[in-house]
Design an enzyme around this catalytic site. Structure first.
Site, short mmCIF file in Angstrom:
data_model
loop_
_atom_site.label_atom_id
_atom_site.label_comp_id
_atom_site.label_asym_id
_atom_site.label_seq_id
_atom_site.Cartn_x
_atom_site.Cartn_y
_atom_site.Cartn_z
N ARG A 80 0.82 -1.22 0.00
CA ARG A 80 0.00 0.00 0.00
C ARG A 80 0.86 1.27 0.00
O ARG A 80 0.46 2.28 -0.58
CB ARG A 80 -0.94 0.00 1.20
N LYS A 87 -17.08 -18.73 4.45
CA LYS A 87 -18.52 -18.68 4.71
C LYS A 87 -19.34 -18.04 3.61
O LYS A 87 -18.99 -16.97 3.10
CB LYS A 87 -18.76 -17.87 5.98
N GLY A 136 -7.41 -10.21 1.21
CA GLY A 136 -6.21 -10.65 1.90
C GLY A 136 -5.72 -12.05 1.50
O GLY A 136 -4.58 -12.23 1.10
N GLY A 163 -11.84 -4.76 2.39
CA GLY A 163 -13.28 -4.48 2.57
C GLY A 163 -13.84 -3.63 1.43
O GLY A 163 -14.96 -3.87 0.97
C1 3PG Z 1 -8.23 -1.99 5.63
O1 3PG Z 1 -7.09 -2.41 5.89
O2 3PG Z 1 -9.22 -2.75 5.55
C2 3PG Z 1 -8.39 -0.53 5.34
O3 3PG Z 1 -7.22 0.16 5.58
C3 3PG Z 1 -9.54 0.02 6.11
O4 3PG Z 1 -9.33 -0.15 7.49
P1 3PG Z 1 -10.56 -0.36 8.47
O5 3PG Z 1 -11.18 -1.67 8.14
O6 3PG Z 1 -9.98 -0.30 9.85
O7 3PG Z 1 -11.53 0.78 8.21
MG MG Z 2 -10.75 -3.72 7.12
#
Ligand code: 3PG
Ligand code: MG
Length: 394
Positions: free
Chosen positions: A37, A195, A348, A371
């Site tokens: 990142r 899931k 991930g 996310g």
């Molecule tokens: C992540 O790693 O999912 C993003 O940087 C967002 O972070 P967060 O889920 O803590 O909002």
């Molecule tokens: Mg996250």
């Protein structure tokens, strides 16, 4: 999606505030263990520096308590890594919201963890206005945080003189839109993971769009259950069988397909020492756990992938962390790497599989979003992108 783009703006001599996502994994001593990142954030920063902008960069790190900066919260290690990548030292500024920020054209400063500021998570208007007043141009380059409506991802975009997407954000939006809004057909999606319940919205959204929906992992087990197979003691969610059936029905009604495995790799336990057996799906015994696609099924997946026009990949099909259950994911990864199709991958586990099978250079686009990538696949409007769209015309 129409948003202003950083490359289209004249940033020379301007104060530019870049919201990046530098939320990278660290070990217990605070060392950065994976810096994708940070590297992905460099092009926008370098562009602004080269054009003579005064550059302020901020990010969140973790989920700290607002109002203090604890030892785990500081961006200090990030400042060091950023400096190495830019080839010049990067100064870290604390108390920047009320204290103000001194930075000259051609210089960069890193503003301490923005989630330590009171009001960040609630998208507070007063905080957003104060941050907006620090700059001439607000750049959102934090795709990984685009699913959060917070002060640095959302509120500030309303009040800054100009609000635009950075180069990474632009590339993410372009790649995801290309794959999902205007895909070359056949469009093949691979959704793996434990899931159905956590990915149900994605599965349903994709069921309306894709030509083939490959499910893997515990999700595939639940689909196998829904199709009437014995899955022994495999990880699955019996309570989601109805939903799995619905997804298969939606696909069938469109003349599309959810290709379930006809052979699988089973074991008694999930461990590095477990003995793996390849069996036909009808030969799964009551004490078996399905831990991977079998070679015939994996070859079929590879064939589907080879004929795809577009591939969207989220999640492995087996427990690829252990070599005896890695065959399915490996064959799939290799098929994606060799495919002529435009491929996009995110999440991930998926990034870990890409690293393990060393195919990063052969995937069309690898998203930095976890996310945010999933919510995009769900068809949701991401608040940070929506905020930039709202500022497109002024
Ligand atoms: C992540 O790693 O999912 C993003 O940087 C967002 O972070 P967060 O889920 O803590 O909002
Ligand atoms: Mg996250």
């Amino acid at each position: 999606m129409q948003v202003k783009k950083l490359q289209d703006l004249d940033v020379a001599g301007k104060r530019v505030f870049i919201r990046a996502d530098l939320n990278v994994p660290q070990d217990e001593a605070g060392n950065i263990t994976e810096d994708t990142r940070i590297r992905a954030s460099i092009p926008s920063i370098q562009y602004c520096l080269d054009k003579g902008a005064a550059v302020m960069v901020t990010s969140h790190l973790g989920r700290p308590t607002e109002g203090t900066v604890g030892p785990d919260d500081t961006l200090a290690p990030i400042a060091v890594r950023l400096g190495q990548l830019l080839g010049k030292p990067v100064k870290l500024v604390s108390d920047w919201v009320d204290g103000g920020v001194e930075v000259e054209p051609g210089q960069i400063v890193l503003l301490e963890n923005c989630r330590c500021n009171k009001g960040e998570k609630k998208d507070d208007e007063t905080l957003s206005k104060k941050m907006a007043a620090l700059c001439d141009i607000y750049v959102n380059d934090a795709f990984g945080t685009a699913h959060r409506a917070q002060a640095t991802t959302h509120g500030i975009a309303r009040f800054a003189p100009v609000a635009c997407a950075g180069m990474l954000m632009g590339a993410e939006i372009d790649a995801l839109s290309k794959a999902l809004h205007a895909p070359a057909r056949p469009l093949v999606a691979i959704v793996g993971g434990a899931k159905v319940s956590t990915k149900l919205t994605i599965l349903k959204t994709l069921a309306d769009k894709v030509d083939q929906l490959i499910v893997g992992g515990g999700i595939a087990n639940t689909f196998l259950l829904a199709a009437g197979h014995n899955i022994g003691e495999s990880l699955a969610e019996p309570e989601m069988v109805k939903e799995a059936k619905e997804v298969m029905d939606i696909m069938a009604a469109r003349g599309a397909d959810v290709p379930l495995p006809t052979d699988v790799v089973v074991a008694d336990e999930v461990s590095a020492l477990a003995r793996a057996n390849r069996v036909a799906i009808d030969d799964v015994a009551d004490h078996d756990r399905i831990l991977d696609f079998g070679p015939k099924s994996a070859a079929k997946l590879a064939d589907i992938i080879a004929h795809a026009g577009t591939i969207v990949w989220n999640g492995p099909v087996g427990v690829f962390e252990y070599n005896q259950f890695a065959g399915g994911t490996k064959m799939m990864a290799s098929a994606i790497a060799h495919s002529e199709a435009f491929s996009i991958a995110g999440g991930g586990d998926t990034l870990a599989a890409i690293a393990k099978f060393d195919i990063a250079g052969d995937v069309g686009y690898i998203s930095t979003g976890g996310g945010a990538f999933l919510e995009f696949l769900e068809g949701k409007t991401l608040p940070a992108i929506e905020a930039l769209e709202a500022r497109f015309n002024d």
